[in-house]
Design an enzyme around this catalytic site. Sequence first.
Site, PDB file in Angstrom:
ATOM      1  N   CYS A  55       0.841  -1.209   0.000  1.00  0.00           N
ATOM      2  CA  CYS A  55       0.000   0.000   0.000  1.00  0.00           C
ATOM      3  C   CYS A  55       0.871   1.252   0.000  1.00  0.00           C
ATOM      4  CB  CYS A  55      -0.913   0.021   1.223  1.00  0.00           C
ATOM      5  SG  CYS A  55      -2.069  -1.352   1.268  1.00  0.00           S
ATOM      6  N   ARG A 132      -7.948  -4.231  -3.171  1.00  0.00           N
ATOM      7  CA  ARG A 132      -7.428  -3.118  -3.995  1.00  0.00           C
ATOM      8  C   ARG A 132      -8.413  -2.867  -5.131  1.00  0.00           C
ATOM      9  NH1 ARG A 132      -2.444  -2.507  -1.794  1.00  0.00           N
ATOM     10  NH2 ARG A 132      -1.605  -4.418  -0.897  1.00  0.00           N
TER      11      ARG A 132
HETATM   12  C1  BEZ Z   1       0.597  -4.691   1.792  1.00  0.00           C
HETATM   13  O1  BEZ Z   1       1.790  -4.966   1.777  1.00  0.00           O
HETATM   14  O2  BEZ Z   1       0.178  -3.581   1.492  1.00  0.00           O
HETATM   15  C2  BEZ Z   1      -0.387  -5.775   2.134  1.00  0.00           C
HETATM   16  C3  BEZ Z   1      -0.088  -7.076   1.782  1.00  0.00           C
HETATM   17  C4  BEZ Z   1      -0.989  -8.092   2.120  1.00  0.00           C
HETATM   18  C5  BEZ Z   1      -2.163  -7.773   2.799  1.00  0.00           C
HETATM   19  C6  BEZ Z   1      -2.464  -6.465   3.111  1.00  0.00           C
HETATM   20  C7  BEZ Z   1      -1.572  -5.429   2.786  1.00  0.00           C
END
Ligand code: BEZ
Length: 219
Positions: A55, A132
């Site tokens: 993110c 997402r």
């Molecule tokens: C992230 O790295 O943004 C992420 C990865 C897996 C689940 C939720 C967030």
Amino acid sequence: MGQAETEGRTVMMPRIGDDAPSFEAATSQGNIDLKDYSGKWLVLFSHPSDFTPVCTTEFVEFQKIYPELKQMNTELIGLSVDSVPSHIAWIRSIEENFNTTIGFPVIADLDKEVSMKYGMIMPGESQVETSRAVFIIDPDQKIRSIIYYPLTTGRNMQEILRLVKALQTTDEHGVSTPANWQEGDKGVVSPPKSQEEAAERSQEDGIEYIDWYISKKDI
Ligand code: BEZ
């Protein structure tokens, strides 16, 4: 509008062509109302959680394309189920670590009001985090495109820009856009609707005629 149930609550699943569900929400830049975005294009996206690595990379990259989106009469709004203080702290951390000031508002959807209306929660993947999702909403506040990516895959900003540009090009020039279309490329002319139109297509001026059902033109 499709719908499903999760945690005893109704999850709406808006579809392309639906009116964008209305909302008022608290954000990192104060309260916003979807109505206030009427007349502009809008990219509304959700991310799973503040202070997570993928993110964070996305936020830096969303900020990079934000000026270009603005030039295209397009606004950008983020969303997760984190609080306003969490958004503020994360935005400050991004500024410190990546020298990037996040200029767009981020909705704090703690009660999941907006995420439930937009089908941003994918219960099979996570009951608590938003996936997402990207909703492209036009100036009449109709949903024109929806993209979903899983939690583990960061989105491609160039594709989001390309998609907004393609939708705007379709509206402006009445053409469709072919695979891998980029600004400056030819558009695709609507296929003929009758045998008569099909027969005449090869004689039309200003088109690149390939066959009766596929022609392109400069835009
Ligand atoms: C992230 O790295 O943004 C992420 C990865 C897996 C689940 C939720 C967030």
